[in-house]
Design a protein around this motif. Sequence first.
Motif, mmCIF file in Angstrom:
data_model
loop_
_atom_site.group_PDB
_atom_site.id
_atom_site.type_symbol
_atom_site.label_atom_id
_atom_site.label_comp_id
_atom_site.label_asym_id
_atom_site.label_seq_id
_atom_site.Cartn_x
_atom_site.Cartn_y
_atom_site.Cartn_z
ATOM 1 N N ASP A 66 -145.926 -1.970 35.395
ATOM 2 C CA ASP A 66 -144.549 -1.499 35.239
ATOM 3 C C ASP A 66 -143.934 -2.276 34.082
ATOM 4 N N LEU A 72 -140.580 1.797 36.632
ATOM 5 C CA LEU A 72 -141.606 2.707 37.130
ATOM 6 C C LEU A 72 -141.526 2.848 38.647
ATOM 7 N N MET A 94 -147.136 6.005 39.306
ATOM 8 C CA MET A 94 -148.035 6.558 38.297
ATOM 9 C C MET A 94 -148.791 7.677 38.999
ATOM 10 N N TRP A 99 -155.552 12.184 33.430
ATOM 11 C CA TRP A 99 -154.254 12.410 32.826
ATOM 12 C C TRP A 99 -153.241 11.663 33.665
ATOM 13 N N LYS A 100 -152.441 10.824 32.997
ATOM 14 C CA LYS A 100 -151.514 9.942 33.703
ATOM 15 C C LYS A 100 -150.070 10.294 33.367
ATOM 16 N N LYS A 101 -149.261 10.276 34.415
ATOM 17 C CA LYS A 101 -147.840 10.554 34.258
ATOM 18 C C LYS A 101 -147.063 9.405 34.888
ATOM 19 N N GLU A 102 -146.116 8.848 34.118
ATOM 20 C CA GLU A 102 -145.236 7.799 34.640
ATOM 21 C C GLU A 102 -143.987 8.456 35.222
ATOM 22 N N GLU A 128 -142.971 11.454 32.689
ATOM 23 C CA GLU A 128 -143.454 11.606 31.318
ATOM 24 C C GLU A 128 -144.941 11.322 31.273
ATOM 25 N N TRP A 129 -145.697 12.206 30.594
ATOM 26 C CA TRP A 129 -147.128 11.999 30.438
ATOM 27 C C TRP A 129 -147.371 10.796 29.540
ATOM 28 N N VAL A 130 -148.391 10.034 29.843
ATOM 29 C CA VAL A 130 -148.747 8.853 29.060
ATOM 30 C C VAL A 130 -149.645 9.293 27.910
ATOM 31 N N LYS A 150 -153.074 5.474 23.308
ATOM 32 C CA LYS A 150 -152.583 4.400 22.445
ATOM 33 C C LYS A 150 -153.610 4.104 21.360
#
Length: 146
Positions: free
Chosen positions: A38, A43, A46, A121-124, A131-133, A136
Amino acid sequence: MRIAVQPAAFDPSAEAGLFAAGVSGAGALVTFTGLVRDLSGRLSAMEIEHYPGMTERAIRAIAEEAAARWQLIDVLVIHRHGRLAPGEPIMMVATAAAHRAEAFAAAEFLMDYLKSRAPFWKKEVTADGAEWVAAKDEDEAALWRW
């Protein structure tokens, strides 16, 4: 070799103990557990999605590559999906090898792959919405060393 993609929580200490108990002839065991971070302090959760079957096959293929490349005795990869709270274990990698250099390198390789290439697929989720992550650049760059 054990690959688990699951919604259920797991106990990293218990998993490490089971992994170690099942390995013979190793001179090194490396374990790594990733936690839901977080960074913003906002957060709520997740949420992680994946395609069953495809995800396990992709992770198994990279684990088999690591096992051959570093002559591993055994490999464990656990990755959760579903809704996870901050601080919960999200994934674990364990490697066993004759020597520590191989066990560490293989564990890092697997972690770099899981972070940037595994089909999750990760969403915060925060109080303000979800919001999708995005991928990076530093995670992508980490793969270049392999």
